[in-house]
Scaffold this motif. Structure first.
Motif, mmCIF file in Angstrom:
data_model
loop_
_atom_site.group_PDB
_atom_site.id
_atom_site.type_symbol
_atom_site.label_atom_id
_atom_site.label_comp_id
_atom_site.label_asym_id
_atom_site.label_seq_id
_atom_site.Cartn_x
_atom_site.Cartn_y
_atom_site.Cartn_z
ATOM 1 N N THR A 1 -7.244 7.626 5.540
ATOM 2 C CA THR A 1 -6.729 8.867 4.967
ATOM 3 C C THR A 1 -7.378 9.192 3.636
ATOM 4 O O THR A 1 -7.773 8.297 2.882
ATOM 5 N N LYS B 1 -0.524 0.926 -6.047
ATOM 6 C CA LYS B 1 -0.162 -0.237 -5.248
ATOM 7 C C LYS B 1 1.041 -0.962 -5.825
ATOM 8 O O LYS B 1 1.184 -1.082 -7.037
ATOM 9 N N TYR C 1 -7.261 1.421 5.048
ATOM 10 C CA TYR C 1 -6.666 2.615 4.468
ATOM 11 C C TYR C 1 -7.727 3.503 3.823
ATOM 12 O O TYR C 1 -7.570 4.726 3.769
ATOM 13 N N LEU D 1 -2.886 7.725 -2.034
ATOM 14 C CA LEU D 1 -1.881 6.685 -1.904
ATOM 15 C C LEU D 1 -1.188 6.478 -3.248
ATOM 16 O O LEU D 1 -1.799 6.689 -4.303
ATOM 17 N N LEU E 1 2.558 11.713 1.520
ATOM 18 C CA LEU E 1 1.749 11.227 0.400
ATOM 19 C C LEU E 1 1.370 12.365 -0.540
ATOM 20 O O LEU E 1 1.461 12.231 -1.767
ATOM 21 N N GLU F 1 -6.657 -2.787 2.827
ATOM 22 C CA GLU F 1 -7.174 -1.794 1.880
ATOM 23 C C GLU F 1 -8.429 -1.140 2.429
ATOM 24 O O GLU F 1 -8.634 0.067 2.261
ATOM 25 N N GLU G 1 0.657 11.620 5.785
ATOM 26 C CA GLU G 1 -0.187 12.216 4.765
ATOM 27 C C GLU G 1 0.538 13.351 4.047
ATOM 28 O O GLU G 1 0.394 13.516 2.822
ATOM 29 N N LEU H 1 0.818 -1.208 0.000
ATOM 30 C CA LEU H 1 0.000 0.000 0.000
ATOM 31 C C LEU H 1 0.858 1.267 0.000
ATOM 32 O O LEU H 1 0.356 2.354 -0.267
ATOM 33 N N ALA H 2 2.150 1.115 0.289
ATOM 34 C CA ALA H 2 3.080 2.244 0.178
ATOM 35 C C ALA H 2 3.691 2.313 -1.214
ATOM 36 O O ALA H 2 4.588 3.123 -1.462
#
Length: 496
Positions: free
Chosen positions: A58, A65, A54, A62, A328, A51, A325, A25-26
């Motif tokens: 936020t 994937k 997440y 993101l 991101l 998922e 965040e 997910l990062a």
């Protein structure tokens, strides 16, 4: 580089699978090796829960994937990785053998972390050729949400390895804390073991049942610990005199016969049955995946609440979420649009996740507002109103919004949102946004919004700077050639 480019996970159980989810997910490609015959199903379920979490955690964009690949051997999994996380069962010889295999197959500069809950890194790295890059990275379940990793080096671990690991965890939203000396069970598990041991005695002696004990924790000091930990909480308890007064007042209690921490509970079959039966009565009606989803939703709520600090940056895990965040947003892909193009700007692409739907399987009302907020935020970033701009004390505030719901968005639907500028001047920005179903191109909702450029500290509308107005004016002039969207200026309840 303070960035993980490729990761490998050896072991895909509760912890290993959640590490993989955190990495994926990062935006990090992950190769995972686990010989369990149902590894793909188990890890797939963990990924689905991650998922979902997440989606609630936020609104920051993101990254795309990462790709999750199941390898057929340890060697295949680790060969290209720059971070390798070992999460096999807690048996010294097993872990030592796996880590030695990893060490032989990995790149010389790859970091090798172990998820052990208490084994000493010196013991684990004994047979490695490159022990200086091996360390304990002890996380907390669920790894994809709880951000802490205890970083513990052994006798042969280089200090630079721990510093590098800490730096590489930050961009994926984790807090690496370096433990200065290796010790069995490290810090967190020693604290947990103390509470667990006392809890076992309280159940054995029939002081309370498991549900009552859990209630005592979650309705009292558990909430305090979530945001300030132990020592800062007790500093407050000491009043104006602080920690010295607290210790003077409550220190003598340590010699009172309140605790059985020095005694070990005999886990007889009778006691195990008692605990298991009470636990089944407490929460046995729910399956493990449902309990995990409830846990995740509660954790997200607490972390979101902790984002709201009087300095606007949050507290504890909430502050860390704010920093994640920020990362991101700073690394989000910028919309590729022509400011002078005479068409509505395509600014947001998203998908209706399980966290976004109600009991009917439809997207809930407030999520439409969220998507429209994401759209206006994307427009502002396009004209130069980004996080740095906001921190400098200026922004656009929405002062009026009118939303129309024209269709239904359902679980799994891909959506996109466009924005048309109706008018703008030195202080005002009038926009019209539309959410579409990406497959059918059907308009699902529209929002008409008026925003004012403000000085946040002064709390009043002010003229935007020329560099912002120039970009804004280019879009406004281009959009002046577009027809007025149907629905502009409508009032609630107005007949069609």
């Amino acid at each position: 580089m303070n960035k993980i480019n490729k990761a490998a996970c050896i072991g895909g159980g509760v912890i290993g699978g959640a590490w993989a989810a955190r990495f994926v997910l990062a935006g990090i490609d992950v190769k995972i090796f686990d010989p369990h015959p149902e590894a793909e199903r188990i890890i797939g379920e963990v990924m689905a829960n991650a998922e979902r979490a997440y989606g609630m955690l936020t609104m920051a964009p993101l990254p795309p994937k990462g790709r999750l690949t199941f390898a057929k051997s340890i060697e295949e999994a680790v060969q290209d990785a720059d971070w390798i996380q070992e999460s096999v069962p807690e048996r010294l010889e097993l872990k030592r053998g796996v880590l030695t295999q990893i060490d032989a197959a990995a790149r010389p500069d790859a970091l090798i972390g172990s998820s052990t809950s208490g084994l000493m890194p010196t013991d684990l790295q004994r047979d490695m050729k490159h022990p200086e890059r091996m360390f304990v990275a002890h996380p907390y379940n669920p790894v994809y949400l709880l951000p802490l990793a205890e970083l513990v080096g052994g006798e042969k671990t280089a200090r630079s390895t721990l510093e590098e690991a800490k730096a590489k965890l930050a961009p994926i939203g984790m807090k690496g804390v370096i433990i200065q000396k290796e010790i069995e069970a490290f810090v967190g598990d020693r604290l947990l073991e103390a509470v667990w041991r006392e809890g076992l005695w309280l159940i054995k002696d029939d002081i309370c049942d498991t549900e009552t004990l859990d209630d005592v924790i979650r309705y009292s000091f558990g909430i305090r610990w979530a945001q300030m930990g132990m020592f800062e909480t007790y500093r407050i308890a000491g009043g104006e005199a602080g920690m010295r007064h607290f210790i003077a007042q409550f220190g003598p209690c340590l010699s009172w016969p309140w605790t059985k921490l020095t005694d070990v509970v005999d886990l007889t079959d009778e006691l195990v049955d008692k605990i298991a039966n009470q636990s089944d009565a407490q929460s046995g009606a729910r399956g493990i995946r449902e309990l995990e989803r409830i846990r995740d939703q509660n954790l997200v709520g607490i972390m979101q609440a902790l984002k709201a600090g009087d300095d606007g940056r949050g507290w504890g895990a909430g502050k860390l979420l704010t920093e994640f965040e920020d990362h991101l947003w700073a690394n989000a892909k910028k919309p590729e649009v022509d400011l002078g193009d005479a068409k509505a700007l395509h600014l947001v692409d998203t998908k209706v996740s399980a966290a976004w739907v109600d009991y009917n399987g439809h997207m809930t009302e407030h999520r439409y507002l969220q998507v429209f907020g994401d759209t206006s935020d994307a427009l502002l970033r396009l004209i130069g109103v980004d996080l740095e701009y906001v921190r400098d004390g200026h922004s656009y505030y929405t002062v009026e919004t009118h939303i129309r719901n024209l269709g239904e968005a359902k679980l799994g639907d891909a959506l996109y949102a466009t924005c048309q500028i109706l008018s703008s001047d030195e202080k005002r920005l009038h926009i019209f946004s539309t959410i579409y179903n990406a497959a059918t191109k059907e308009a699902l909702a529209t929002a008409e919004q008026m925003m004012l450029h403000v000085d946040s500290k002064a709390g009043k509308a002010v003229t935007a700077p020329e560099k912002v107005l120039a970009k804004l004016q280019a879009i406004t002039e281009a959009h002046a050639a577009l027809p007025k969207p149907e629905g502009v200026g409508r009032a609630v309840g107005q007949k069609r």
